[in-house]
Design an enzyme around this catalytic site. Structure first.
Site, PDB file in Angstrom:
ATOM      1  N   ASP A 192      -7.172  -1.210  -5.633  1.00  0.00           N
ATOM      2  CA  ASP A 192      -8.026   0.651  -5.746  1.00  0.00           C
ATOM      3  C   ASP A 192      -8.676   0.377  -7.013  1.00  0.00           C
ATOM      4  O   ASP A 192      -9.019   1.365  -7.435  1.00  0.00           O
ATOM      5  CB  ASP A 192      -7.441   1.347  -4.772  1.00  0.00           C
ATOM      6  CG  ASP A 192      -5.777   1.334  -5.795  1.00  0.00           C
ATOM      7  OD1 ASP A 192      -5.660   1.039  -6.625  1.00  0.00           O
ATOM      8  OD2 ASP A 192      -5.008   2.824  -5.512  1.00  0.00           O
ATOM      9  N   SER A 193      -8.494  -0.506  -7.549  1.00  0.00           N
ATOM     10  CA  SER A 193      -8.620  -0.677  -9.417  1.00  0.00           C
ATOM     11  C   SER A 193     -10.040  -0.389  -9.053  1.00  0.00           C
ATOM     12  O   SER A 193     -11.258  -0.446  -9.821  1.00  0.00           O
ATOM     13  CB  SER A 193      -8.460  -1.476  -9.759  1.00  0.00           C
ATOM     14  OG  SER A 193      -8.822  -3.050  -9.026  1.00  0.00           O
ATOM     15  N   ASP A 228      -5.674  -2.692  -0.652  1.00  0.00           N
ATOM     16  CA  ASP A 228      -4.791  -1.397  -1.229  1.00  0.00           C
ATOM     17  C   ASP A 228      -4.777  -0.416  -0.719  1.00  0.00           C
ATOM     18  O   ASP A 228      -5.732  -0.127  -0.228  1.00  0.00           O
ATOM     19  CB  ASP A 228      -5.463  -1.911  -2.372  1.00  0.00           C
ATOM     20  CG  ASP A 228      -4.956  -0.806  -4.052  1.00  0.00           C
ATOM     21  OD1 ASP A 228      -3.095  -1.143  -3.053  1.00  0.00           O
ATOM     22  OD2 ASP A 228      -4.688  -1.341  -5.059  1.00  0.00           O
ATOM     23  N   LYS A 284      -1.177  -2.852   0.736  1.00  0.00           N
ATOM     24  CA  LYS A 284      -0.093  -2.609  -1.053  1.00  0.00           C
ATOM     25  C   LYS A 284      -0.256  -1.967  -0.671  1.00  0.00           C
ATOM     26  O   LYS A 284      -0.566  -0.635  -1.130  1.00  0.00           O
ATOM     27  CB  LYS A 284      -0.680  -3.702  -2.060  1.00  0.00           C
ATOM     28  CG  LYS A 284       0.026  -2.645  -3.368  1.00  0.00           C
ATOM     29  CD  LYS A 284      -0.136  -3.569  -4.934  1.00  0.00           C
ATOM     30  CE  LYS A 284      -1.347  -3.364  -4.927  1.00  0.00           C
ATOM     31  NZ  LYS A 284      -1.350  -1.939  -5.775  1.00  0.00           N
ATOM     32  N   GLU A 328       1.765   2.011  -3.578  1.00  0.00           N
ATOM     33  CA  GLU A 328       2.745   1.928  -4.614  1.00  0.00           C
ATOM     34  C   GLU A 328       3.531   2.929  -4.777  1.00  0.00           C
ATOM     35  O   GLU A 328       3.569   3.687  -3.874  1.00  0.00           O
ATOM     36  CB  GLU A 328       1.489   2.884  -5.598  1.00  0.00           C
ATOM     37  CG  GLU A 328      -0.010   1.767  -6.358  1.00  0.00           C
ATOM     38  CD  GLU A 328      -0.434   2.823  -7.047  1.00  0.00           C
ATOM     39  OE1 GLU A 328      -0.249   3.782  -7.410  1.00  0.00           O
ATOM     40  OE2 GLU A 328      -1.271   2.123  -7.782  1.00  0.00           O
ATOM     41  N   GLU A 333       4.188  -3.846 -12.184  1.00  0.00           N
ATOM     42  CA  GLU A 333       2.856  -3.191 -13.715  1.00  0.00           C
ATOM     43  C   GLU A 333       3.465  -2.628 -14.172  1.00  0.00           C
ATOM     44  O   GLU A 333       4.131  -1.940 -14.756  1.00  0.00           O
ATOM     45  CB  GLU A 333       1.382  -2.479 -12.849  1.00  0.00           C
ATOM     46  CG  GLU A 333       1.097  -2.586 -13.556  1.00  0.00           C
ATOM     47  CD  GLU A 333      -0.356  -1.812 -13.063  1.00  0.00           C
ATOM     48  OE1 GLU A 333      -0.514  -1.660 -11.854  1.00  0.00           O
ATOM     49  OE2 GLU A 333      -1.277  -1.695 -13.938  1.00  0.00           O
TER      50      GLU A 333
HETATM   51  O1  KIV Z   1      -5.465  -1.842  -8.178  1.00  0.00           O
HETATM   52  C1  KIV Z   1      -5.162  -2.854  -8.227  1.00  0.00           C
HETATM   53  O2  KIV Z   1      -5.773  -3.709  -9.111  1.00  0.00           O
HETATM   54  C2  KIV Z   1      -4.167  -3.609  -9.009  1.00  0.00           C
HETATM   55  C3  KIV Z   1      -3.558  -4.181  -9.111  1.00  0.00           C
HETATM   56  C4  KIV Z   1      -3.643  -4.299 -10.816  1.00  0.00           C
HETATM   57  C5  KIV Z   1      -1.915  -5.310  -9.108  1.00  0.00           C
HETATM   58  O3  KIV Z   1      -3.064  -2.821  -8.278  1.00  0.00           O
END
Ligand code: KIV
Length: 288
Positions: free
Chosen positions: A50-51, A89, A119, A121, A189
């Site tokens: 989600d970056s 994510d 993924k 968090e 992280e």
């Molecule tokens: O969103 C993302 O890119 C991440 C990575 C930095 C692990 O969560």
């Protein structure tokens, strides 16, 4: 018939790397051409992070990213990948309302977007129950502890987590709880090397570090950061392997010069009529 998927990266293969090596190579990707490059170059795990919100969509943090944003970009990535494991994510508020909605949202990454895992968090008691529910629904989960960017408004700013003893012990507990809940690997992280080392040695599943030092079982970076494509502040853990922002900027400036002075397009980059058609056109084309 030969098995076309024989070198496909699977979760058991990644987990075996913890004991037999080599370290797991991970990067983020958000589009098809980037995913192809990563896959062709042997990246093991591609995270559609989600970056995306910060490095591609121009948001200040990851909070505004939606499920539809994530699915759209995960589809593009999956279409470019043959070998790597694609992980989608879960964006902020896609897993905060109920267990049913969390499982439904996560399943969309697998059913509609070609991902093999999601993924998520955090590792609060409520989050661990969600991880269990996802695993129960056959959705593999990559955990994520330490700095969790979706908590930006509670944290106030991005910073290294686990520098004091209580915080360090919490990260170790969080990672162990995620393993117990069924996570197939855990992202660490922005945590001190010593904490990452302790977690890596304590867990049976692999750890994937970002700003967590060299002792994790794998490493991940945000593609646009390591390529020098994004701009602004970079934390110390970002090693730049290219200067794409400058390289692309120079190319755009050269294009602008060519267009302004008329040297692009030239004969070689234009289409031409056969001489007889050109001559006929000269005779019959409408005169000004
Ligand atoms: O969103 C993302 O890119 C991440 C990575 C930095 C692990 O969560």
């Amino acid at each position: 018939m030969a098995d076309q998927n024989q070198d496909k990266i699977t979760i058991p293969l990644l987990q075996a790397r913890k004991t037999v090596g080599p370290r797991i190579v991970c990067l983020t990707a958000y589009d098809h051409p980037t995913a192809k490059i990563l896959d062709e170059r042997g990246v093991d795990l591609i995270l559609v992070g989600d970056s995306l919100g910060m490095v591609v969509l121009g948001y200040e943090n990851t909070v505004p990213v939606t499920m539809e944003d994530m699915l759209h970009h995960t589809r593009a990535v999956s279409r470019g990948v043959r070998r790597a494991l694609v992980v989608g994510d879960m964006p902020y508020f896609s897993f905060h309302l109920s267990r049913e909605e969390t499982v439904r949202n996560a399943s969309r990454f697998l059913k509609e977007a070609g991902a093999a895992a999601v993924k998520i968090e955090g590792a609060s008691a409520k989050r661990l129950k969600l991880v269990e529910a996802l695993v129960e629904a056959e959705i593999p989960v990559l955990g994520h502890v330490g700095l969790t960017p979706q908590s930006i408004h509670r944290l106030g700013r991005f910073r290294v987590e686990g520098k004091a003893i209580d915080g360090a012990l919490k990260i170790i507990d969080d990672a162990a709880n995620l393993e117990r809940a069924g996570a197939f690997a855990v992202v660490l992280e922005c945590v001190p090397v010593e904490v990452a080392d302790k977690v890596t040695r304590a867990l049976r599943v692999p750890t994937i570090g970002i700003g967590a030092g060299p002792r994790c079982d794998g490493q991940i970076l945000v593609f646009h950061d390591m390529m020098g494509y994004s701009t602004g502040f970079f934390p110390r853990f970002v090693k730049k392997y290219a200067r794409l922002h400058e390289t692309m900027g120079r190319a755009v400036a050269a294009y602008a010069v060519d267009v302004r002075k008329g040297s692009f397009p030239d004969a070689a980059t234009s289409y031409h009529l056969k001489p007889e058609v050109a001559s006929e056109l000269g005779k019959r084309g409408r005169k000004k």
